[in-house]
Design a protein around this motif. Structure first.
Motif, PDB file in Angstrom:
ATOM      1  N   PHE A 103       0.828  -1.203   0.000  1.00  0.00           N
ATOM      2  CA  PHE A 103       0.000   0.000   0.000  1.00  0.00           C
ATOM      3  C   PHE A 103       0.867   1.258   0.000  1.00  0.00           C
ATOM      4  CE2 PHE A 103      -2.223  -3.389   2.285  1.00  0.00           C
ATOM      5  CZ  PHE A 103      -3.343  -3.527   1.466  1.00  0.00           C
ATOM      6  N   ASN A 104       0.458   2.196  -0.826  1.00  0.00           N
ATOM      7  CA  ASN A 104       1.140   3.487  -0.943  1.00  0.00           C
ATOM      8  C   ASN A 104       0.097   4.586  -0.819  1.00  0.00           C
ATOM      9  OD1 ASN A 104       3.966   2.513  -2.155  1.00  0.00           O
ATOM     10  ND2 ASN A 104       2.316   1.395  -3.174  1.00  0.00           N
ATOM     11  N   LEU A 105       0.452   5.636  -0.118  1.00  0.00           N
ATOM     12  CA  LEU A 105      -0.487   6.731   0.126  1.00  0.00           C
ATOM     13  C   LEU A 105       0.138   8.053  -0.305  1.00  0.00           C
ATOM     14  CD1 LEU A 105      -3.132   7.809   1.350  1.00  0.00           C
ATOM     15  CD2 LEU A 105      -1.999   7.849   3.587  1.00  0.00           C
ATOM     16  N   ILE A 106      -0.495   8.719  -1.275  1.00  0.00           N
ATOM     17  CA  ILE A 106      -0.052  10.042  -1.712  1.00  0.00           C
ATOM     18  C   ILE A 106      -1.004  11.072  -1.124  1.00  0.00           C
ATOM     19  CG2 ILE A 106       0.389  11.570  -3.664  1.00  0.00           C
ATOM     20  CD1 ILE A 106       0.901   9.125  -5.383  1.00  0.00           C
ATOM     21  N   LEU A 107      -0.469  11.946  -0.269  1.00  0.00           N
ATOM     22  CA  LEU A 107      -1.271  12.986   0.374  1.00  0.00           C
ATOM     23  C   LEU A 107      -1.112  14.303  -0.387  1.00  0.00           C
ATOM     24  CD1 LEU A 107      -0.381  12.199   4.100  1.00  0.00           C
ATOM     25  CD2 LEU A 107      -2.560  11.757   2.983  1.00  0.00           C
ATOM     26  N   VAL A 108      -2.229  14.906  -0.720  1.00  0.00           N
ATOM     27  CA  VAL A 108      -2.229  16.174  -1.457  1.00  0.00           C
ATOM     28  C   VAL A 108      -2.844  17.256  -0.568  1.00  0.00           C
ATOM     29  CG1 VAL A 108      -3.055  17.361  -3.524  1.00  0.00           C
ATOM     30  CG2 VAL A 108      -2.513  14.912  -3.637  1.00  0.00           C
ATOM     31  N   PRO A 109      -2.126  18.342  -0.228  1.00  0.00           N
ATOM     32  CA  PRO A 109      -0.862  18.757  -0.833  1.00  0.00           C
ATOM     33  C   PRO A 109       0.386  18.447   0.006  1.00  0.00           C
ATOM     34  CG  PRO A 109      -1.833  20.621   0.268  1.00  0.00           C
ATOM     35  CD  PRO A 109      -2.765  19.463   0.504  1.00  0.00           C
ATOM     36  N   LEU A 158      -2.062   9.375  13.126  1.00  0.00           N
ATOM     37  CA  LEU A 158      -3.218   8.494  12.973  1.00  0.00           C
ATOM     38  C   LEU A 158      -2.797   7.158  12.364  1.00  0.00           C
ATOM     39  CD1 LEU A 158      -6.323   8.121  13.089  1.00  0.00           C
ATOM     40  CD2 LEU A 158      -6.403   9.066  10.763  1.00  0.00           C
ATOM     41  N   ILE A 159      -1.935   7.198  11.355  1.00  0.00           N
ATOM     42  CA  ILE A 159      -1.440   5.969  10.719  1.00  0.00           C
ATOM     43  C   ILE A 159      -0.739   5.081  11.741  1.00  0.00           C
ATOM     44  CG2 ILE A 159       0.277   5.099   9.069  1.00  0.00           C
ATOM     45  CD1 ILE A 159      -0.422   7.502   7.289  1.00  0.00           C
ATOM     46  N   GLU A 160       0.038   5.718  12.617  1.00  0.00           N
ATOM     47  CA  GLU A 160       0.764   4.962  13.655  1.00  0.00           C
ATOM     48  C   GLU A 160      -0.208   4.402  14.687  1.00  0.00           C
ATOM     49  OE1 GLU A 160       4.602   5.588  16.652  1.00  0.00           O
ATOM     50  OE2 GLU A 160       3.949   7.198  15.297  1.00  0.00           O
ATOM     51  N   VAL A 188      -0.933   0.677  11.111  1.00  0.00           N
ATOM     52  CA  VAL A 188      -0.619   0.339   9.719  1.00  0.00           C
ATOM     53  C   VAL A 188       0.660   1.023   9.246  1.00  0.00           C
ATOM     54  CG1 VAL A 188      -3.046  -0.051   9.144  1.00  0.00           C
ATOM     55  CG2 VAL A 188      -2.063   2.221   8.802  1.00  0.00           C
ATOM     56  N   TYR A 189       1.409   1.569  10.174  1.00  0.00           N
ATOM     57  CA  TYR A 189       2.594   2.341   9.815  1.00  0.00           C
ATOM     58  C   TYR A 189       3.580   1.534   8.969  1.00  0.00           C
ATOM     59  CZ  TYR A 189       6.550   5.549  10.289  1.00  0.00           C
ATOM     60  OH  TYR A 189       7.594   6.411  10.018  1.00  0.00           O
ATOM     61  N   GLU A 190       3.787   0.265   9.337  1.00  0.00           N
ATOM     62  CA  GLU A 190       4.776  -0.555   8.634  1.00  0.00           C
ATOM     63  C   GLU A 190       4.238  -1.124   7.322  1.00  0.00           C
ATOM     64  OE1 GLU A 190       5.412  -4.559  10.422  1.00  0.00           O
ATOM     65  OE2 GLU A 190       4.178  -3.731  12.044  1.00  0.00           O
TER      66      GLU A 190
END
Length: 583
Positions: free
Chosen positions: A104-110, A119-121, A125-127
């Motif tokens: 999984f890859n997450l692109i945050l804009v901007p 939140l991810i940590e 799901v951080y790893e």
């Protein structure tokens, strides 16, 4: 001009390079799952062919209720907000529970935000996810119109007082200096504009300065949206403004409800280029005349000989077909606009002009109350009128404020209670202090007199000082305008447009400007060589969004002053989207 236009186009190339670099760092093949609000801006930056060339196999619109991709590499592209991030994290967690082999890859804009990374940590799901940020640059929507296409900037910065996205705005301004050079004079109007200037200065120190070879911009004006709330609150009469009001233009594209018609508003397309900034009262007649010419062209083709017909088919038929399709789109759009707002436009225009001019207050209040009681208008239109009334008379008295607030909540629901708090925070729903409060707060006749003088309506004073309300409204020919106020049917000139007009014609000095606006700074000094035929270019940057009414007024001003005006906004907004962000 060609050189300047090529520099404008450079922003798209910069943005495309940022995105493709991210995609190239992710193994192929991969699927792109993109938030619906980012689809149109992405189309402006890169095409499908470019995405395919950089390893994208399938593209899905993000659906919070379903995980659609079956690829071994999944790329999510979402706005930088906690709600969107939580939806993605929930899907990733669900796939982890199913022992999915996807990466999984997450692109945050901007940009990456600490709150999202936290939140991810916390969600564990951080790893499992690789996080990137895409701060795409300015997107060209029209000839001299650029936008960051970040519609939530107003809500984030002005309503929530969250300054986390100011570096994104500052970076776009820094990039304009790298492309066009340092403006000779830069004017900052507003609290946020001054903060952004500080960050731009840090970027110049740490990331690099212009090489000094090009210096295209004579004047650069950077202003906060709250400098002029009247422009988005008023109903503009220009064609593009009404399209945005009724349909909502998304990165230069509109969709007409109840039809299958969706089309781009492109200035290269002849019909749109001729009507985009006309007043709506003149659009139908123009489209009708074009339809008659097409009909004459068709009739002429019926009597052609064989050779003439072959030449006609090879040279003109394609243009005629595309013009016919374009004409059909705009006629359909005009009909939809007329059906939506035609019945209320004249009366609402009259009420809005009365508010701006400070007359017939009782009739205005009664009209707003009737609209609430009958629930004939959308709540956003009613809110706009309430805010315009508060703005124009420097606040409502306590009785008016309480009454309008209660009537609105009873009609539309008490879930909108916080809306009035938000409007109060940004100065669009305020109460005038009562005489008793003034007397209690002030002691002595001199102090009370000072307070009364200070309470003079600031909006009306600004309108008089800058000449924002023309005195010749009755004589204005909307089909052949001679004044920028035509964008509001002769009732009001947007502040930014009038400032450019007065500054360029030397009718307003920079010293006077700093006296009129409390949060105003000027960098640079005027000199005799400031304006030349090669440097007749002005840049205006709106933090919090620019309206199509202002864009139309600037286009008119270009012709009037023989200048080129580059208009930039964090997004393009209207009164409805402004109110929606307060909700």
């Amino acid at each position: 001009m060609a050189t300047f236009m090529s520099k404008v186009d450079a922003f798209r190339q910069i943005s495309a390079r940022q995105l493709t670099n991210i995609l190239d760092s992710i193994p192929s093949p991969k699927d792109l799952v993109i938030d619906a609000n980012l689809i149109k801006p992405l189309e402006r930056i890169v095409g499908i062919a470019v995405l395919r060339a950089h390893g994208i196999d399938k593209i899905y619109k993000f659906d919070a209720s379903a995980f659609l991709s079956k690829s071994s590499q999944v790329v999510f592209m979402i706005p930088s907000d906690l709600i969107s991030a939580k939806h993605v994290i929930d899907q990733i967690n669900a796939q982890i529970q199913l022992e999915s082999r996807s990466a999984f890859n997450l692109i945050l804009v901007p940009r990456k935000l600490d709150s999202i990374m936290k939140l991810i940590e916390e969600e564990g799901v951080y790893e499992y996810v690789q996080v990137y940020s895409l701060s795409y640059g300015l997107i060209r929507l029209d000839k001299f119109l650029l936008s960051l296409e970040l519609p939530k900037i107003f809500q984030t910065v002005f309503v929530q007082n969250n300054l986390s996205l100011l570096p994104v705005i500052a970076r776009s301004l820094w990039s304009t200096q790298l492309v066009f050079g340092t403006p000779t004079i830069t004017i900052h109007l507003g609290r946020i504009a001054k903060k952004v200037d500080q960050i731009v200065h840090e970027f110049l120190e740490n990331l690099g300065r212009p090489d000094g070879k090009s210096q295209d911009i004579s004047y650069c004006i950077i202003l906060d949206r709250d400098i002029d709330y009247a422009s988005p609150l008023l109903t503009s009469g220009t064609y593009t403004s009404l399209l945005d009001e009724v349909f909502g233009i998304k990165s230069g594209t509109i969709t007409v409800p109840d039809t299958k018609i969706s089309f781009s508003l492109c200035s290269q397309e002849e019909t749109f280029s001729q009507i985009k900034y006309r007043h709506f009262c003149d659009v139908s007649s123009h489209l009708s005349s074009k339809a008659k010419r097409l009909q004459e062209e068709y009739a002429k083709s019926q009597n052609m000989g064989l050779q003439e017909m072959k030449a006609y088919i090879s040279q003109n038929l394609g243009n005629v077909r595309s013009m016919k399709q374009s004409l059909g789109h705009h006629v359909t759009a005009c009909e939809a606009v007329s059906q939506k707002i035609g019945a209320r436009f004249v009366k609402q225009h009259e009420i809005e002009q009365n508010i701006i001019a400070g007359r017939d207050k009782r009739e205005t209040t009664q009209y707003i109350e009737n609209q609430i009681a009958l629930a004939e208008e959308d709540k956003l239109i009613v809110l706009r009128l309430i805010c315009l009334l508060s703005l124009a008379q420097e606040g409502l008295n306590a009785e008016e404020a309480k009454s309008l607030k209660m009537q609105f909540l009873q009609a539309y629901g008490y879930q909108y209670l916080t809306v009035f708090h938000n409007l109060e925070q940004i100065g669009l729903f305020t109460e005038q202090p009562s005489l008793m409060n003034v007397m209690a707060a002030e002691s002595g006749i001199a102090n009370r007199l000072t307070h009364v003088v200070a309470r003079k309506n600031a909006f009306q004073t600004l309108c008089q000082r800058l000449g924002l309300i023309p005195s010749f409204m009755e004589n204005l020919d909307l089909k052949n305008p001679t004044d920028m106020s035509y964008v509001f049917s002769g009732g009001y000139i947007p502040i930014a447009c009038q400032l450019v007009n007065l500054i360029w014609k030397k009718e307003l000095s920079l010293d006077d400007l700093t006296k009129i606006f409390p949060h105003c700074t000027v960098k640079g000094k005027e000199n005799q060589n400031l304006v030349t035929p090669m440097r007749n270019k002005i840049m205006v940057y709106f933090i919090g969004g620019v309206t199509y009414a202002e864009i139309a007024a600037f286009q008119f001003l270009e012709t009037l002053l023989n200048v080129q005006i580059l208009v930039i906004g964090t997004s393009v907004i209207n009164g409805n989207t402004l109110m929606d962000q307060c909700i």
